[in-house]
Design an enzyme around this catalytic site. Sequence first.
Site: not given
Lengths: 336, 336, 336, 336
Positions: A150-151
């Site tokens: 995930g970012c």
Amino acid sequence: MNVRVGIVGVTGYTAAELVRLLDRHPSANLTAATSRGDAGKPIHAVHPSTAGRSDVMIETFDPDKMKASCEVVMCCLPHGASAETVRQLIDVGLRVVDFSADFRLSSVEVYQKWYDVQHPWPERIGVTAYGMPEFFADDIRSADVVANPGCYPTSAILPLVPLIKAGLVDPSDVIVDSKSGVSGAGRSPKLATLYCETNESIAAYAVGSHRHQPEIKDLVHRISGKDIEVTFTPHLTPMDRGILSTIYLRPTGGSIDDGMQAWKQQYDSSPFVHVVDHLPATKHVSGTNHVQMTLRQAGDRWIAVCAIDNLTKGASGAAIQNMNVMFGLNETDGLL
Amino acid sequence: MNVRVGIVGVTGYTAAELVRLLDRHPSANLTAATSRGDAGKPIHAVHPSTAGRSDVMIETFDPDKMKASCEVVMCCLPHGASAETVRQLIDVGLRVVDFSADFRLSSVEVYQKWYDVQHPWPERIGVTAYGMPEFFADDIRSADVVANPGCYPTSAILPLVPLIKAGLVDPSDVIVDSKSGVSGAGRSPKLATLYCETNESIAAYAVGSHRHQPEIKDLVHRISGKDIEVTFTPHLTPMDRGILSTIYLRPTGGSIDDGMQAWKQQYDSSPFVHVVDHLPATKHVSGTNHVQMTLRQAGDRWIAVCAIDNLTKGASGAAIQNMNVMFGLNETDGLL
Amino acid sequence: MNVRVGIVGVTGYTAAELVRLLDRHPSANLTAATSRGDAGKPIHAVHPSTAGRSDVMIETFDPDKMKASCEVVMCCLPHGASAETVRQLIDVGLRVVDFSADFRLSSVEVYQKWYDVQHPWPERIGVTAYGMPEFFADDIRSADVVANPGCYPTSAILPLVPLIKAGLVDPSDVIVDSKSGVSGAGRSPKLATLYCETNESIAAYAVGSHRHQPEIKDLVHRISGKDIEVTFTPHLTPMDRGILSTIYLRPTGGSIDDGMQAWKQQYDSSPFVHVVDHLPATKHVSGTNHVQMTLRQAGDRWIAVCAIDNLTKGASGAAIQNMNVMFGLNETDGLL
Amino acid sequence: MNVRVGIVGVTGYTAAELVRLLDRHPSANLTAATSRGDAGKPIHAVHPSTAGRSDVMIETFDPDKMKASCEVVMCCLPHGASAETVRQLIDVGLRVVDFSADFRLSSVEVYQKWYDVQHPWPERIGVTAYGMPEFFADDIRSADVVANPGCYPTSAILPLVPLIKAGLVDPSDVIVDSKSGVSGAGRSPKLATLYCETNESIAAYAVGSHRHQPEIKDLVHRISGKDIEVTFTPHLTPMDRGILSTIYLRPTGGSIDDGMQAWKQQYDSSPFVHVVDHLPATKHVSGTNHVQMTLRQAGDRWIAVCAIDNLTKGASGAAIQNMNVMFGLNETDGLL
């Protein structure tokens, strides 16, 4: 060697970024792209920046056709939907970088609680390589599926792990205040991401309930062996790209220099993670796979600040980096 | 009654906002404006938005001339320089709203440590009215000088005080993570505030060293009687206006509802402070003197989120509100 | 006197701007609001900026209920749908400012060609007051329906008319190159107006086919008696608000000063139209009902540049101005 | 082969873009950089995005030292100052891409009139290769100095030339309405380019007097042999990068399809110029060396719309493209 790459779910911003990065990759190229809604169109019809530069046609998803034209597939589908597609791709012998959250966590229970769906392939939970080559290069090298991080977690895990592992900060008192560009919210038309709703405005969202909180907690534990308590607050910021995470920590007695050294030792050989003296701005890493982080004292707290590009190191750049590792290419191919 | 208002230091953004607000004020109007660099020009030469709407000419500063044309002066000079000018204005019998930090703090020592100058009028430190009518309306009503609050402190003090005063949160564990629009950095040409430096980028600055940290600590103590430890981190955000403060707190046992009630009781009769259920965005209060705040649970922490417009409630709107109180006008005149 | 105002179709940006302007209007206030999709919600549920400031509830449309609570209705519906609603409002004795294009043009044929619908009330075409008090104040004063002008036409008609009327420019050679903020595209979620599609980008759209082209041509003719040939190109610009029109003209022999004088004579008594010497930026008029225009020589052409705020003078501010004229209030009430 | 590249005047945005492009160039790399104000600092002190990625130190300018470390120099100095430096670089045997306007025009008189300086090296005017490989590849290949084109002229010359050359449009009636991102205004701190001056605003500037007007006129004549009358208006647009030129033309009798065909024939073999059917947005070419253009009918006019990135194809990308041609590399090296 030239790696042939397919993209499943080609209409979004992460796919656009993959196309941009593959366009300049010396040893990989885009050979197939699928989308339920846009099959039959040339790729430049959904990403006009590719006009005159790519003749790939968008097709409906068919694992056998993908097998014929690709070695690896970037799967850009939402969680829940992704796992089933990944399984079909694996079954025909393809390797996959999965952008969804379906294979990131260690626990089926945690996944099902936070994502509120039955997991379609629970055997793969906890055994799938997490696509952060800074820590899992060996797993990634031999993986059939890599769970692309995930970012927000990328911007938190990279600074947190060396400090937690070295015992330099209290694992029970961690706050991650993150600010993201709007591209992180996806390309589906929604009121909340219209220009006139987000421009000239900043707001917190999903306070206390964002799904990247358990991902940060899980991965820090998996890498450092330490259990942390983390408060995570994301903010929507009026910019296309970038994540800045401001991380509040309680030092256990060491100096800021000790913290910086722990980082430098960890990332000495990493081509993308840079420990810097200045306060990083997201613009410093915009459009790149680079990470900039620094550490400061503020009273009796430490403040770590970490900047990434959410679409590059936070998504598609990391995916290319993972692909490079999977296929024995230079880790930086297409990314410098 | 019509209050005649002068502005000293008319070239910046806070002055432009004063001009905008006075333009629609029913019982006050701009009658004089001074600037060292732009004397002799009409006001629209420095603020083109006033073209065709104001015939005020910019002059050099002269307290006696100001006395002849004004009842009150908005002093928009930097700290250090401001105190001496304020003294001259008081001496000729004018009342002053001072935008600088020169009279905000309670302690000469703290002022001199953080602002790194000898205070030119230390007798006034600690006895000057702090321009937050939500807490100091009586002082403001009779004041000759009102110290207009800092922008960040406004966004922190308003949510913090009721919770601290009621003992609902631990005063020793407070983090204020603030995001401000670029106008807060002033109108002097600097590399750091060029469009192409700040656009599409967010960054922390002055980590552990911003002068609004002691102001928050001082005022919370002055109002609530409690000493707090506060970590404060400002961020430069790509937007003209607005401050969002995300405040991390440790509750002492009460519920979120207790916290919301403490706010509602405090601000029940305040025309500008609104306790809301949604997560406020800076856009919701842009160009207004309104404040929106909400409170959320996140694990074992509370997160207060407060949005203001840094140029209005964070500077020039508050100054008009203070002037309204000083002259017995409706507190909301020109501000609704 | 206090004018009670209703809004039909309250969810969009023009309605939000009406709410903002009515909030500070000294002699009018919002008493009713309708929306098909949001009936039953308080108005702050769709416009969070009104939290704590308005207790109007959104209802479904009912002309009799509107009649009971309002003197005038702002009708913010799309073309085609609007005319029928306006008729119902007139039938119950209400006066209406209509934001759609349904009553702006002089010719049913032109309307039906460009808007591609059968006009539901053709008798009213060509006889409805066009809501530009700079030219039609008498018509507006006694009107039951006022056709509120289009945003682009406002920025073109105001500079064009005096020059055309005075014969200072060739009516057969007019180009209007307009740049608009994104709010002009409305608040319905669409890919084209997502933040990440429009931010950091400018593009022309509807080249040769925008519906405001016949409106400019028609109104210039109606006011000046001269037929013009006009090429009109709108551009989507990365900003919330504002229209800048750059207008290319062929002078017939006069000087720039003659042109400026023609403007000044026309707009001498207008409180909102300002002939300026500087090159206007949209920011100079942002959030206001003001218009700034200037005229320059470039080789053998004249270039007129006109700036307005598309939501204020280009829509809701003009509507308030029209309402002020309709009800004998000061033309500038709520707008200065 | 590996071309060693120096940059003279390394602190601005065009230099930052050169650094970015050279970072990924397969057969060229940055070996020297000079700046009067920043000599002695590492390059990441002025361009923080290069932190951890470049160890080039900034030096004071010395042609002999440059000769020792480079084959080619990118000269990023302002007009007037540049010519003298270029002469010194030529004298030591270096090849130069000059970013200034000093060698772009054909006429010393025109240069001196528009730039208002005595030309320091008039012998080179009119005989220096103009750095647009789409038309001057042979000249560039053997040149010691290449005059890198202006940003606006690039966006105008590329669409204009084929239409003018083919006689498809009237050369006496050409309007170029251009919209540029703020980076085009340079990196020196100025009021006009502060974030809060340009954000949320668009404005025309230098109406009738911009120096790129004679450059467009001169180059169209040099390439097509036809003399044109061109009105040129630049606009400052709230975005970092990009130029969109909307060009108004009078067709001489052919069809839009004839115009599109003339473009396609001209640019068939060009790797960067793309004739497209959609209306190009600057975002479609952002960060790339690509050009997108289309042609539309609007009444009796043609409207050509051309989008480039002002820092890439409009400056540093073109410079790399020129360097590639000068040194026999692939024209697209480092640019795809």
